[in-house]
Design an enzyme around this catalytic site. Structure first.
Site, mmCIF file in Angstrom:
data_model
loop_
_atom_site.group_PDB
_atom_site.id
_atom_site.type_symbol
_atom_site.label_atom_id
_atom_site.label_comp_id
_atom_site.label_asym_id
_atom_site.label_seq_id
_atom_site.Cartn_x
_atom_site.Cartn_y
_atom_site.Cartn_z
ATOM 1 N N ARG A 70 0.847 -1.190 0.000
ATOM 2 C CA ARG A 70 0.000 0.000 0.000
ATOM 3 C C ARG A 70 0.888 1.248 0.000
ATOM 4 O O ARG A 70 1.998 1.226 0.528
ATOM 5 C CB ARG A 70 -0.908 -0.003 1.235
ATOM 6 C CG ARG A 70 -1.928 1.119 1.223
ATOM 7 C CD ARG A 70 -2.712 1.183 2.520
ATOM 8 N NE ARG A 70 -3.598 2.348 2.520
ATOM 9 C CZ ARG A 70 -4.149 2.867 3.612
ATOM 10 N NH1 ARG A 70 -3.916 2.324 4.803
ATOM 11 N NH2 ARG A 70 -4.933 3.928 3.532
ATOM 12 N N HIS A 71 0.370 2.320 -0.560
ATOM 13 C CA HIS A 71 1.107 3.592 -0.599
ATOM 14 C C HIS A 71 1.243 4.196 0.803
ATOM 15 O O HIS A 71 0.566 3.794 1.749
ATOM 16 C CB HIS A 71 0.381 4.581 -1.517
ATOM 17 C CG HIS A 71 -1.036 4.857 -1.072
ATOM 18 N ND1 HIS A 71 -1.348 5.709 -0.041
ATOM 19 C CD2 HIS A 71 -2.214 4.347 -1.499
ATOM 20 C CE1 HIS A 71 -2.642 5.742 0.142
ATOM 21 N NE2 HIS A 71 -3.207 4.910 -0.732
ATOM 22 N N ASN A 90 -5.813 10.741 3.460
ATOM 23 C CA ASN A 90 -5.796 9.781 4.579
ATOM 24 C C ASN A 90 -5.839 10.539 5.897
ATOM 25 O O ASN A 90 -6.607 10.199 6.805
ATOM 26 C CB ASN A 90 -4.532 8.930 4.554
ATOM 27 C CG ASN A 90 -4.486 7.930 3.418
ATOM 28 O OD1 ASN A 90 -3.411 7.557 2.971
ATOM 29 N ND2 ASN A 90 -5.630 7.469 2.918
ATOM 30 N N GLY A 130 -10.410 7.149 -3.765
ATOM 31 C CA GLY A 130 -10.377 6.012 -4.669
ATOM 32 C C GLY A 130 -9.597 6.348 -5.917
ATOM 33 O O GLY A 130 -8.384 6.295 -5.944
ATOM 34 N N ARG A 154 -0.027 8.931 -5.824
ATOM 35 C CA ARG A 154 0.398 8.542 -4.480
ATOM 36 C C ARG A 154 1.113 7.191 -4.504
ATOM 37 O O ARG A 154 1.996 6.935 -3.692
ATOM 38 C CB ARG A 154 -0.781 8.523 -3.518
ATOM 39 C CG ARG A 154 -1.924 7.554 -3.856
ATOM 40 C CD ARG A 154 -3.129 7.857 -2.966
ATOM 41 N NE ARG A 154 -4.234 6.936 -3.099
ATOM 42 C CZ ARG A 154 -5.244 7.076 -3.961
ATOM 43 N NH1 ARG A 154 -5.251 8.085 -4.811
ATOM 44 N NH2 ARG A 154 -6.252 6.202 -3.970
ATOM 45 N N GLU A 203 -7.100 1.904 -7.103
ATOM 46 C CA GLU A 203 -8.037 1.714 -5.996
ATOM 47 C C GLU A 203 -9.462 1.542 -6.526
ATOM 48 O O GLU A 203 -9.746 1.783 -7.709
ATOM 49 C CB GLU A 203 -7.935 2.916 -5.048
ATOM 50 C CG GLU A 203 -8.794 2.862 -3.796
ATOM 51 C CD GLU A 203 -8.516 1.663 -2.915
ATOM 52 O OE1 GLU A 203 -8.783 0.517 -3.370
ATOM 53 O OE2 GLU A 203 -8.060 1.838 -1.772
#
Length: 199
Positions: A9-10, A16, A23, A61, A82
């Protein structure tokens, strides 16, 4: 031949941090997110992991995270983007329905759950059918979770563990099947203390 996929995952992003649904829309890595990616880099170095190929989603990202982890050439793929959350993109996470989401977002211009999951799983399979042995792919939280769930019948690791920023899922790939063999969630508690306080 047994191959290895590190699906990651980034790092933490502005959305966040602000608890916004993220998304197909995008936001930049925070300072903490950059440091999280640097921590993941150290993990790979300390474990003498060398990649044959690297991939990431088309979201910035993800590519920004990958470029911190490695300076090798990489390929951007829409297939590991995403989940498309439709008109909920950029809105508060408080608007998310209860899990499982199912096809909720498809009613608002987003993707159906199973279609999203198959997109991610199929793309990962295509990646591993290339001429490689050890692969890094930087993706997203829900994408990583759906990949885990798609292959839970071959894996013995619990699926309940949280997929934090820069979490690494280590999959073995052999005979057209993935098997989740390790979930690496880093301890970032020391990082928040090292960041300056903004006033």
């Amino acid at each position: 031949m047994k191959k290895t996929l590190y699906l990651m995952r980034h790092g933490q992003t502005v959305f966040n941090k602000r608890r916004k649904i993220q998304g197909w829309c995008d936001s930049p890595l925070t300072e903490l997110g950059i440091k999280q990616a640097e921590t993941a880099t150290k993990y790979f170095i300390e474990h003498h992991i060398v990649f044959d190929q690297a991939y990431c989603s088309t979201s910035e990202r993800a590519s920004d995270t990958l470029e911190i982890v490695t300076d090798m050439p990489y390929t951007r793929l829409k297939g590991i983007k995403e989940w498309n959350f439709g008109t909920f993109e950029g809105e508060s996470e408080d608007l998310n329905p209860s899990l499982p989401y199912g096809d909720f977002f498809a009613n608002y211009g987003g993707e159906k759950e199973k279609e999203f999951q198959k997109r991610v799983a199929d793309t990962c399979q295509k990646i591993m059918e290339e001429d490689n042995e050890v692969v890094l792919a930087v993706s997203h939280g829900a994408a990583c979770r759906k990949m885990m769930q798609y292959w839970e019948h071959t894996s013995t690791i619990t699926q309940r563990e949280k997929i934090g920023n820069c979490c690494i899922l280590k999959f073995e790939y052999e005979n057209n099947e993935f098997k989740l063999i390790e979930i690496i969630n880093h301890d970032f508690s020391h990082l928040s203390n090292a960041l300056p306080v903004l006033t």
